[in-house]
Design a protein around this motif. Structure first.
Motif, PDB file in Angstrom:
ATOM      1  N   TYR A 241     -20.046  48.055  67.628  1.00  0.00           N
ATOM      2  CA  TYR A 241     -20.242  46.682  67.172  1.00  0.00           C
ATOM      3  C   TYR A 241     -19.860  45.704  68.273  1.00  0.00           C
ATOM      4  CZ  TYR A 241     -20.431  49.299  62.858  1.00  0.00           C
ATOM      5  OH  TYR A 241     -20.764  50.225  61.906  1.00  0.00           O
ATOM      6  N   PHE A 242     -20.549  44.574  68.262  1.00  0.00           N
ATOM      7  CA  PHE A 242     -20.343  43.606  69.335  1.00  0.00           C
ATOM      8  C   PHE A 242     -20.668  42.212  68.823  1.00  0.00           C
ATOM      9  CE2 PHE A 242     -21.556  41.523  73.411  1.00  0.00           C
ATOM     10  CZ  PHE A 242     -20.373  41.762  74.106  1.00  0.00           C
ATOM     11  N   LEU A 243     -19.869  41.253  69.262  1.00  0.00           N
ATOM     12  CA  LEU A 243     -20.108  39.853  68.922  1.00  0.00           C
ATOM     13  C   LEU A 243     -20.957  39.266  70.035  1.00  0.00           C
ATOM     14  CD1 LEU A 243     -19.287  37.968  66.604  1.00  0.00           C
ATOM     15  CD2 LEU A 243     -17.367  37.208  68.017  1.00  0.00           C
ATOM     16  N   ALA A 254     -22.683  39.087  64.938  1.00  0.00           N
ATOM     17  CA  ALA A 254     -22.131  40.443  64.928  1.00  0.00           C
ATOM     18  C   ALA A 254     -23.291  41.425  64.857  1.00  0.00           C
ATOM     19  CB  ALA A 254     -21.200  40.626  63.742  1.00  0.00           C
ATOM     20  N   ILE A 255     -23.411  42.286  65.842  1.00  0.00           N
ATOM     21  CA  ILE A 255     -24.512  43.243  65.892  1.00  0.00           C
ATOM     22  C   ILE A 255     -23.984  44.664  65.981  1.00  0.00           C
ATOM     23  CG2 ILE A 255     -26.000  41.549  67.045  1.00  0.00           C
ATOM     24  CD1 ILE A 255     -25.635  43.237  69.635  1.00  0.00           C
ATOM     25  N   PHE A 274     -27.911  53.348  78.288  1.00  0.00           N
ATOM     26  CA  PHE A 274     -28.671  52.215  77.771  1.00  0.00           C
ATOM     27  C   PHE A 274     -28.335  51.984  76.300  1.00  0.00           C
ATOM     28  CE2 PHE A 274     -31.228  55.963  77.204  1.00  0.00           C
ATOM     29  CZ  PHE A 274     -31.950  55.796  76.029  1.00  0.00           C
ATOM     30  N   PHE A 275     -28.605  50.788  75.843  1.00  0.00           N
ATOM     31  CA  PHE A 275     -28.108  50.317  74.558  1.00  0.00           C
ATOM     32  C   PHE A 275     -29.280  49.896  73.680  1.00  0.00           C
ATOM     33  CE2 PHE A 275     -25.246  49.669  78.022  1.00  0.00           C
ATOM     34  CZ  PHE A 275     -24.022  50.132  77.575  1.00  0.00           C
ATOM     35  N   VAL A 276     -29.339  50.465  72.467  1.00  0.00           N
ATOM     36  CA  VAL A 276     -30.456  50.188  71.563  1.00  0.00           C
ATOM     37  C   VAL A 276     -29.913  49.588  70.268  1.00  0.00           C
ATOM     38  CG1 VAL A 276     -31.869  52.031  72.545  1.00  0.00           C
ATOM     39  CG2 VAL A 276     -30.392  52.522  70.587  1.00  0.00           C
ATOM     40  N   PRO A 281     -29.719  42.284  62.875  1.00  0.00           N
ATOM     41  CA  PRO A 281     -29.209  41.257  63.804  1.00  0.00           C
ATOM     42  C   PRO A 281     -29.308  41.690  65.269  1.00  0.00           C
ATOM     43  CG  PRO A 281     -27.738  41.456  61.932  1.00  0.00           C
ATOM     44  CD  PRO A 281     -28.725  42.583  61.815  1.00  0.00           C
ATOM     45  N   ALA A 282     -29.053  42.973  65.533  1.00  0.00           N
ATOM     46  CA  ALA A 282     -29.158  43.463  66.914  1.00  0.00           C
ATOM     47  C   ALA A 282     -30.605  43.432  67.391  1.00  0.00           C
ATOM     48  CB  ALA A 282     -28.599  44.878  67.015  1.00  0.00           C
ATOM     49  N   ARG A 283     -31.541  43.799  66.519  1.00  0.00           N
ATOM     50  CA  ARG A 283     -32.944  43.768  66.919  1.00  0.00           C
ATOM     51  C   ARG A 283     -33.382  42.356  67.291  1.00  0.00           C
ATOM     52  NH1 ARG A 283     -33.165  48.398  63.642  1.00  0.00           N
ATOM     53  NH2 ARG A 283     -33.009  47.246  61.686  1.00  0.00           N
ATOM     54  N   MET A 284     -32.885  41.363  66.549  1.00  0.00           N
ATOM     55  CA  MET A 284     -33.226  39.977  66.849  1.00  0.00           C
ATOM     56  C   MET A 284     -32.665  39.559  68.208  1.00  0.00           C
ATOM     57  SD  MET A 284     -32.639  38.299  63.062  1.00  0.00           S
ATOM     58  CE  MET A 284     -32.924  36.635  63.679  1.00  0.00           C
TER      59      MET A 284
END
Length: 300
Positions: A241-243, A254-255, A274-276, A281-284
């Motif tokens: 998780y990451f802000l 928060a993704i 690499f980060f997917v 929210p992460a996709r956006m």
């Protein structure tokens, strides 16, 4: 009490036992409190009791079975062998040695391949070497994690810095609530245990002196040094998780994301991390990062 001499059996087994005894005696003569914080006596009995339950029988000839490859690696761990000693022991027994990391021209060619491949990835990505040094990252990585090349011009950036340095935005924004803190910690423990497994000579080779400086710089490494970790599959499957800052709006979201890796040669390293995205929210945010990255490249 006098310890038994090696019973001379097959030349292969005798060669292996002689090499083990030479390593053991050398360690015993230099024995002090080691970097693991534990004291070993490096006796035949201790080796027999803690690692190889047939070692005394091998020495006196009651057993003539050559230890298997994993047992020799366990003995090498006990004897705190260097990478060279470890492979010499395996070769003496006729086993395949542990692959050594790429270096020199071979490493440079592999890094060139990694850079070319990374440019084709539509995800934030970085290139990591065997010693966890970050040899490059793409604009999407820089945008997502708020990392630039500037702070690392004087010294190599390492994934240990990336994870533990509280002066960088990554640690705070990876542990912004209870769930993210727990996942940050589990990934830290996983990374430390994976490094220990990949570098069994970490307590012996001078090659790792820089790593010990980082351990002094980041005390949490020692805190997690002997903690039980997730498996490879669990760490890959469980989101982190990451802000994240939204490039389109400046707000923080928060993704959840997954961290994957790929090798660029037959060797495990160097490789691309690499980060997917793992949630909507992460996709956006990742979609916005792709646009921001494209715009930045077009403006160059």
């Amino acid at each position: 009490m006098t310890e038994p001499y090696i019973h001379w059996q097959s030349s292969e087994l005798s060669r292996v036992l002689l090499m083990i005894e030479q390593l053991r005696i050398n360690r015993q003569q230099a024995a002090t409190e080691n970097r693991r914080g534990a004291f070993k006596r490096f006796t035949q009995q201790e080796l027999n009791d803690t690692v190889c339950g047939t070692y005394k029988n091998l020495l006196i000839g009651r057993s003539q079975r050559l230890p298997d490859r994993q047992m020799l690696l366990d003995i090498a761990d006990y004897l705190e062998c260097t990478a060279e000693d470890r492979n010499d022991l395996l070769l003496a027994a006729g086993y395949v040695p542990v692959p050594m990391p790429l270096s020199g021209r071979q490493l440079e060619l592999a890094l060139d391949q990694a850079r070319a491949l990374m440019q084709q990835l539509p995800y934030p990505a970085m290139i990591v070497t065997d010693m966890l040094d970050v040899s490059g990252f793409n604009p999407a990585f820089s945008e997502l994690f708020g990392i630039s090349h500037t702070p690392f011009t004087a010294d190599k950036m390492n994934t240990i810095d990336f994870h533990f340095n509280s002066e960088l935005p990554v640690r705070f924004r990876s542990s912004f609530d209870e769930r993210s803190r727990a996942r940050w910690e589990s990934h830290a423990i996983y990374g430390i245990q994976a490094f220990k497994k990949a570098h069994p000579a970490v307590f012996v080779d001078p090659w790792y002196d820089r790593f010990y400086k980082m351990m002094d710089k980041y005390p949490d490494i020692r805190k997690y040094w002997n903690r039980e970790s997730l498996t490879d599959r669990q760490d890959l499957a469980e989101p982190k998780y990451f802000l994240a800052h939204s490039p389109a709006s400046s707000e923080q979201k928060a993704i959840g994301y997954n961290q994957l890796h790929m090798a660029v040669t037959a060797h495990a390293y160097p490789r691309i991390e690499f980060f997917v995205p793992a949630d909507e929210p992460a996709r956006m945010v990742f979609a916005e990062l792709d646009c921001a990255t494209d715009c930045r490249w077009n403006n160059r």
